[in-house]
Scaffold this active site. Structure first.
Site, PDB file in Angstrom:
ATOM      1  N   HIS A  20       0.956  -1.100  -0.271  1.00 15.38           N
ATOM      2  CA  HIS A  20       0.116   0.015   0.043  1.00 15.38           C
ATOM      3  C   HIS A  20       0.643   1.233  -0.271  1.00 15.38           C
ATOM      4  CE1 HIS A  20      -3.162  -2.999   1.349  1.00 15.38           C
ATOM      5  NE2 HIS A  20      -3.919  -2.132   0.832  1.00 15.38           N
ATOM      6  N   LYS A  68      -0.711   4.871   4.641  1.00 15.70           N
ATOM      7  CA  LYS A  68      -1.602   3.739   5.417  1.00 15.70           C
ATOM      8  C   LYS A  68      -0.796   3.588   6.659  1.00 15.70           C
ATOM      9  CE  LYS A  68      -3.789  -0.539   4.808  1.00 15.70           C
ATOM     10  NZ  LYS A  68      -5.205   0.220   5.112  1.00 15.70           N
TER      11      LYS A  68
END
Length: 273
Positions: free
Chosen positions: A162, A166
């Site tokens: 990600h 995040k």
């Protein structure tokens, strides 16, 4: 629940200024299947009191950002919530009070959060999933079936990537996939899970389910489930390139929830899987 004054359900978006919040606002506004009736931000946020369209750098949408979620929920039929665990728990209680469908895409929820959400589900429809996309939910089902077909000679590793912003790891989607693998094998994920290897870890334990997390750049979301045995591997993969897939899934869940009875559901229910 507020009466539907227009044949389309009214939707509230929480965390309006976030990247998912803005994507949800655009998706609902353009959908033709729902009405954007309110957007919520925390008290003191610079967007509060302003038209959300202008805040996003576009034309006015006729929806003013509010810091009063209960008032907003009272005017809606559904709330879509991709915020933070503590905020989501608070929203779940308010959505239950307003008898709104509460669609939860928030990740990083701990057992104490889930227990409170379960209480709210006695009074309202809650659809909660670590990932709202159709492709990921198909991957979850495939993972369960492959894990059931292969014995413990096959190691299972969930690898996710990600963007750098995040804050939780493993991702909610990775945990969904790990849970599916554990269910396929008939074991508890808590007992089989191995995360964050570092240093001299020793040989891999038989039957464990490993997790590896990558963070960097603007990666929207990539998930691999690797089944590895001596001499061969099976890799199941999903790549997300646009957050709109999550927003479309969340909107679908909000609309689906209008016909459901109070309780907790997931995207498998919404998609009929």
């Amino acid at each position: 629940m507020a009466e539907v004054t227009d044949s389309l359900p009214g939707i509230v978006i929480t965390g309006a200024s976030g990247r998912m919040g803005q994507m949800l606002i655009r998706t609902v506004s353009a959908s033709g299947r729902a009405r954007l009736v309110a957007c919520v931000e925390r008290s003191g946020h610079p967007w509060v009191g302003r038209d959300v369209g202008a805040c996003m750098g576009g034309a006015d949408l006729g929806v003013t950002v509010t810091d009063d979620p209960l008032e907003a929920f009272a005017r809606a039929q559904a709330v879509i919530d991709f915020t933070a665990p503590d905020a989501t728990v608070g929203f779940s209680a308010l959505a239950a009070q307003a008898r709104c469908v509460h669609v939860i895409g928030t990740t990083g929820l701990e057992p104490e959060h889930l227990a409170k959400i379960a209480l709210a589900a006695h009074h309202a429809v809650i659809v909660r999933a670590g990932n709202m996309s159709l492709g990921v939910n198909l991957l979850v089902r495939l993972t369960q079936k492959v894990a059931a077909a292969l014995d413990e000679d096959w190691d299972i590793e969930v690898v996710e990537a990600h963007h750098r912003m995040k804050v939780d790891a493993p991702s909610g989607t990775a945990l969904m996939l790990g849970q599916a693998a554990a269910e396929g094998r008939g074991v508890s994920l808590n007992d089989a899970r191995v995360s964050g290897r570092d240093g001299i870890t020793g040989a891999r334990g038989r039957g464990t389910i490993g997790f590896s997390a990558i963070r960097g750049g603007d990666i929207v979301g990539e998930h691999d489930v690797i089944f590895a045995a001596d001499g061969e591997r099976v890799v199941l993969r999903h790549l997300a390139t646009d957050r709109a897939i999550f927003a479309r899934g969340a909107l679908r869940a909000a609309i689906w929830g209008q016909g459901a009875k109070p309780g907790e559901y997931d995207m498998m229910d919404v998609l009929g899987l």
